[in-house]
Design an enzyme around this catalytic site. Structure first.
Site, mmCIF file in Angstrom:
data_model
loop_
_atom_site.group_PDB
_atom_site.id
_atom_site.type_symbol
_atom_site.label_atom_id
_atom_site.label_comp_id
_atom_site.label_asym_id
_atom_site.label_seq_id
_atom_site.Cartn_x
_atom_site.Cartn_y
_atom_site.Cartn_z
ATOM 1 N N ARG A 26 0.844 -1.203 0.000
ATOM 2 C CA ARG A 26 0.000 0.000 0.000
ATOM 3 C C ARG A 26 0.869 1.238 0.000
ATOM 4 O O ARG A 26 1.892 1.304 0.683
ATOM 5 C CB ARG A 26 -0.904 0.027 1.238
ATOM 6 C CG ARG A 26 -1.870 1.211 1.240
ATOM 7 C CD ARG A 26 -2.519 1.404 2.592
ATOM 8 N NE ARG A 26 -1.552 1.664 3.652
ATOM 9 C CZ ARG A 26 -0.950 2.838 3.850
ATOM 10 N NH1 ARG A 26 -1.182 3.858 3.064
ATOM 11 N NH2 ARG A 26 -0.101 2.980 4.837
ATOM 12 N N VAL A 27 0.462 2.213 -0.795
ATOM 13 C CA VAL A 27 1.030 3.558 -0.733
ATOM 14 C C VAL A 27 -0.132 4.525 -0.549
ATOM 15 O O VAL A 27 -1.277 4.201 -0.862
ATOM 16 C CB VAL A 27 1.859 3.919 -1.997
ATOM 17 C CG1 VAL A 27 3.142 3.102 -2.058
ATOM 18 C CG2 VAL A 27 1.046 3.748 -3.258
ATOM 19 N N SER A 28 0.164 5.720 -0.059
ATOM 20 C CA SER A 28 -0.904 6.647 0.317
ATOM 21 C C SER A 28 -1.475 7.451 -0.842
ATOM 22 O O SER A 28 -2.628 7.844 -0.812
ATOM 23 C CB SER A 28 -0.402 7.618 1.385
ATOM 24 O OG SER A 28 -0.057 6.901 2.544
ATOM 25 N N THR A 29 -0.651 7.738 -1.851
ATOM 26 C CA THR A 29 -1.138 8.593 -2.931
ATOM 27 C C THR A 29 -0.926 7.929 -4.287
ATOM 28 O O THR A 29 -0.062 7.070 -4.449
ATOM 29 C CB THR A 29 -0.422 9.962 -2.929
ATOM 30 O OG1 THR A 29 0.980 9.742 -3.117
ATOM 31 C CG2 THR A 29 -0.654 10.695 -1.622
ATOM 32 N N GLN A 59 2.594 7.752 -5.982
ATOM 33 C CA GLN A 59 3.626 6.882 -5.426
ATOM 34 C C GLN A 59 3.565 5.514 -6.114
ATOM 35 O O GLN A 59 2.541 5.138 -6.673
ATOM 36 C CB GLN A 59 3.429 6.706 -3.918
ATOM 37 C CG GLN A 59 3.657 7.987 -3.128
ATOM 38 C CD GLN A 59 3.334 7.801 -1.648
ATOM 39 O OE1 GLN A 59 2.285 7.275 -1.303
ATOM 40 N NE2 GLN A 59 4.241 8.222 -0.794
#
Length: 186
Positions: free
Chosen positions: A7-10, A13
């Site tokens: 998982r990445v936040s944005t 990314q």
């Protein structure tokens, strides 16, 4: 079997580095998503994985903050894994919940992840307060057209018709109408 979660936040990314690390850790199936980890809401890939895992499987992540950013979310996920007899493994941290040391370390890291999240939120609120004091920050742009609601009311429309025409909830329509009448009485 080992299943990976990245998982990445944005959206700008990349998941590539996490996915590569998870493949090296023996994960054949990897689910990844680009969404904030501050809540479980909207994390469909994680939900799919949690539903799919079977007894004896391992959920593998690179770091605990890829899985959860709050103690309550981490505890919820861990309860689900425990009920399914599934272990959690982190590749970059000494976490493997198939043993007592891994479980203890997981709990400590969860506390620090939540602490970091709360510190970030405090810094953000301080920055907003400073910007407001300088007159730079005005808040989010108003989404509801107050003038239209007032005009419709002035035309004699009832709350239900205003709701249908504007798509605004009853609470907000009443709030706008009452705000207008309170100014007239003052």
């Amino acid at each position: 079997m080992r299943y990976g979660y990245a998982r990445v936040s944005t959206t700008d990314q990349s998941l590539e580095l996490q996915e590569e690390t998870l493949r090296k850790a023996g994960c054949e199936i990897i689910r990844g998503e680009k969404v904030s980890g501050s809540s479980r809401h909207g994390r469909n890939e994680l939900d799919i994985l949690l539903e799919f895992l079977r007894p004896g499987d391992s959920l593998v992540v690179t770091r605990i903050d890829r899985l959860a950013r709050s103690i309550s979310d981490l505890q919820d996920i861990m309860r689900t894994l425990e009920q399914k007899n599934v272990s959690l493994v982190c590749t970059e941290q000494p976490i493997d919940t198939s043993n007592a040391i891994g479980k203890a370390f997981l709990n400590m890291l969860g506390v620090f992840a939540q602490f970091e999240n709360e510190l970030r939120r405090e810094r953000q609120l301080e920055g907003i307060a400073k910007a407001k004091a300088k007159g730079v920050y005005k808040g989010r742009k108003q989404m509801i057209d107050h003038d239209r609601v007032k005009a419709l009311k002035a035309e004699g429309l009832g709350v239900a018709k205003i709701m249908r025409q504007t798509g605004i909830s009853k609470t907000h329509v009443y709030r706008i109408i009452n705000e207008n009448s309170e100014k007239n009485h003052a």
